[in-house]
Design a protein around this motif. Structure first.
Motif, mmCIF file in Angstrom:
data_model
loop_
_atom_site.group_PDB
_atom_site.id
_atom_site.type_symbol
_atom_site.label_atom_id
_atom_site.label_comp_id
_atom_site.label_asym_id
_atom_site.label_seq_id
_atom_site.Cartn_x
_atom_site.Cartn_y
_atom_site.Cartn_z
ATOM 1 N N THR A 43 0.792 -1.234 -0.093
ATOM 2 C CA THR A 43 -0.097 0.072 -0.043
ATOM 3 C C THR A 43 0.863 1.231 0.009
ATOM 4 N N ASN A 44 0.080 2.207 -0.403
ATOM 5 C CA ASN A 44 0.975 3.703 -0.070
ATOM 6 C C ASN A 44 0.583 3.911 1.449
ATOM 7 N N ALA A 45 1.011 5.042 1.983
ATOM 8 C CA ALA A 45 0.739 5.799 3.161
ATOM 9 C C ALA A 45 -0.550 5.811 3.611
ATOM 10 N N LEU A 46 -1.346 6.363 2.735
ATOM 11 C CA LEU A 46 -2.824 6.654 2.927
ATOM 12 C C LEU A 46 -3.647 5.418 2.849
ATOM 13 N N GLY A 47 -3.042 4.513 2.227
ATOM 14 C CA GLY A 47 -3.738 3.074 1.945
ATOM 15 C C GLY A 47 -3.639 2.184 3.478
ATOM 16 N N LEU A 78 -7.782 15.043 6.021
ATOM 17 C CA LEU A 78 -7.645 14.517 7.516
ATOM 18 C C LEU A 78 -7.366 13.423 7.760
ATOM 19 N N LEU A 79 -7.414 12.193 6.920
ATOM 20 C CA LEU A 79 -7.026 10.887 7.291
ATOM 21 C C LEU A 79 -5.629 11.071 6.924
ATOM 22 N N ALA A 80 -4.877 11.611 6.122
ATOM 23 C CA ALA A 80 -3.649 11.549 5.474
ATOM 24 C C ALA A 80 -2.887 12.351 6.629
ATOM 25 N N SER A 81 -3.579 13.363 7.306
ATOM 26 C CA SER A 81 -2.715 14.389 8.351
ATOM 27 C C SER A 81 -2.853 13.271 9.733
ATOM 28 N N TRP A 82 -3.822 12.458 9.951
ATOM 29 C CA TRP A 82 -3.580 11.590 11.137
ATOM 30 C C TRP A 82 -2.548 10.501 11.072
ATOM 31 N N GLN A 83 -2.380 9.966 9.727
ATOM 32 C CA GLN A 83 -1.345 8.977 9.309
ATOM 33 C C GLN A 83 -0.175 9.574 9.501
ATOM 34 N N THR A 93 0.807 12.092 11.389
ATOM 35 C CA THR A 93 1.351 12.486 12.711
ATOM 36 C C THR A 93 1.203 11.806 13.788
ATOM 37 N N GLY A 94 1.155 10.185 13.534
ATOM 38 C CA GLY A 94 1.047 9.201 14.495
ATOM 39 C C GLY A 94 0.329 8.089 14.206
ATOM 40 N N GLY A 95 -0.510 7.998 13.278
ATOM 41 C CA GLY A 95 -1.495 6.863 12.934
ATOM 42 C C GLY A 95 -0.475 5.688 12.873
ATOM 43 N N ARG A 96 -1.124 4.465 13.248
ATOM 44 C CA ARG A 96 -0.634 3.244 13.184
ATOM 45 C C ARG A 96 -0.203 2.908 11.575
ATOM 46 N N GLN A 97 1.128 2.601 11.425
ATOM 47 C CA GLN A 97 1.602 2.312 10.047
ATOM 48 C C GLN A 97 2.015 0.719 10.001
ATOM 49 N N GLY A 118 6.143 -10.718 2.368
ATOM 50 C CA GLY A 118 4.892 -10.618 1.585
ATOM 51 C C GLY A 118 3.826 -10.564 2.379
ATOM 52 N N ALA A 119 3.743 -10.013 3.579
ATOM 53 C CA ALA A 119 2.560 -9.723 4.433
ATOM 54 C C ALA A 119 2.601 -8.436 5.110
ATOM 55 N N ILE A 120 1.541 -7.817 5.329
ATOM 56 C CA ILE A 120 1.470 -6.740 6.112
ATOM 57 C C ILE A 120 1.429 -6.893 7.575
ATOM 58 N N GLU A 121 2.251 -6.359 8.372
ATOM 59 C CA GLU A 121 2.208 -6.592 9.927
ATOM 60 C C GLU A 121 1.830 -5.325 10.750
ATOM 61 N N LYS A 122 1.681 -5.300 11.886
ATOM 62 C CA LYS A 122 1.632 -4.328 12.889
ATOM 63 C C LYS A 122 2.954 -4.015 13.240
ATOM 64 N N PRO A 123 3.435 -2.670 13.419
ATOM 65 C CA PRO A 123 4.748 -2.383 13.950
ATOM 66 C C PRO A 123 4.557 -2.719 15.490
ATOM 67 N N LYS A 124 5.596 -2.646 15.877
ATOM 68 C CA LYS A 124 5.874 -2.742 17.372
ATOM 69 C C LYS A 124 5.669 -1.479 17.931
ATOM 70 N N GLU A 125 5.098 -1.489 19.356
ATOM 71 C CA GLU A 125 4.699 -0.433 19.995
ATOM 72 C C GLU A 125 6.129 0.369 20.404
ATOM 73 N N ARG A 126 5.726 1.798 20.228
ATOM 74 C CA ARG A 126 7.386 2.900 20.397
ATOM 75 C C ARG A 126 6.802 3.336 21.987
ATOM 76 N N HIS A 127 7.893 3.232 22.778
ATOM 77 C CA HIS A 127 7.760 3.682 24.114
ATOM 78 C C HIS A 127 8.809 4.853 24.171
ATOM 79 N N ALA A 128 8.172 5.818 25.172
ATOM 80 C CA ALA A 128 8.925 7.172 25.065
ATOM 81 C C ALA A 128 10.288 6.813 25.930
#
Length: 300
Positions: free
Chosen positions: A137-141, A273-278, A280-284, A290-300
């Motif tokens: 996908t692209n970022a907005l996808g 708005l969705l592009a802005s949300w993505q 500025t911190g939306g999940r990517q 060959g598969a799309i997976e959830k990234p690891k949580e980022r901790h401060a």
């Protein structure tokens, strides 16, 4: 999937939906079957009733293209159904050929393909296969399909449709979306009848979803080239988007789909708005092996 059963069920369901009047015949009388009789289809296709009955029982092996064309016209098949009939005939002719099993290769988007996706910034763009797996996908996808990529759907649009309860929120017209998903899978089953991953997906959905089972039995097929869809994204709300689907010449069996909104419309504003949300911190979720997976949580 058994080819003879697929042929029989497809032809009988197509025959059942056409009335004699729609076929230019005189109806009336005490008809014990829905739609046309076999004899009427045979007459319209200019073949013997014995030959057509043999075909409808599932024996398409060796049937000529001209006979298939005649049956297609008699049953008033649309373009997608016409192609599906020929796919079934091709599979019947190859049924005795057993190809050696090969270990499937993990699919990765070519650098040029990913760059092309990333260059599309006005709307969600993604690559999928005939099983409805989202492969890149692209970022907005990624922002648009975050529920599909992270949840019971596991990156598959059909699985999301039937196994993730959130799909009824994402698709305001859920029934139409469900019909399309099944019709695409049915089309792919005719095109690639020996795809084990497709068989496994159909088996999973048939086992877990009564809604899927009912639709699968209808034997409807369709092309998914262009149109307009309504969505309700959990971040930005309602979106009315047009889509264009393009077959990837360099990647047989894969399609590139691009969603866009009418410029200046509320949907265009919501996409922004969705592009802005993505951004500025939306999940990517990211593509890996060959598969799309959830990234690891980022901790401060």
């Amino acid at each position: 999937m058994d080819n003879r059963t697929e042929v029989r069920d497809f032809l009988t369901t197509r025959r059942a939906r056409i009335t004699p009047e729609q076929a230019g015949l005189i109806g009336g009388g005490n008809r014990r079957v829905a739609g046309l009789r076999r004899s009427e289809v045979a007459m319209l296709a200019d073949v013997s009733i014995e030959y057509y009955s043999k075909i409808e029982r599932g024996n398409l092996a060796g049937v000529s293209g001209s006979v298939l064309e005649s049956i297609s016209r008699a049953l008033q098949l649309d373009d997608a159904e016409h192609e599906h009939l020929f796919d079934l005939a091709r599979a019947a002719s190859e049924s005795g050929v057993v190809a050696p099993q090969r270990k499937p290769k993990a699919w990765h988007p070519r650098e040029g393909l990913q760059l092309a996706l990333d260059a599309i910034t006005a709307g969600p763009a993604f690559v999928r296969n005939g099983r409805m797996d989202i492969l890149a996908t692209n970022a907005l996808g990624r922002a648009f399909y975050d529920w599909v990529l992270d949840g019971p759907g596991r990156g598959n649009l059909a699985r999301f449709n039937f196994l993730d309860t959130r799909s009824t929120e994402f698709y305001p017209d859920w029934d139409a979306a469900a019909d399309v998903s099944v019709a695409i899978l049915r089309t792919e089953a005719g095109r690639t009848p020996r795809d084990k991953h497709l068989h496994d997906l159909i088996g999973e959905l048939s086992t877990l979803s009564e809604d899927f089972r009912a639709r699968w039995g209808a034997h409807n097929v369709r092309r998914h080239g262009s149109g307009t869809k309504n969505f309700r994204h959990h971040v930005v709300g309602d979106l009315t988007l047009t889509y264009e689907g393009l077959e990837l010449t360099a990647e047989p069996g894969l399609s590139l789909l691009i969603y866009t909104a009418e410029p200046g419309s509320p949907s265009a504003e919501n996409l922004a708005l969705l592009a802005s949300w993505q951004a500025t911190g939306g999940r990517q979720p990211t593509v890996r092996d060959g598969a799309i997976e959830k990234p690891k949580e980022r901790h401060a």
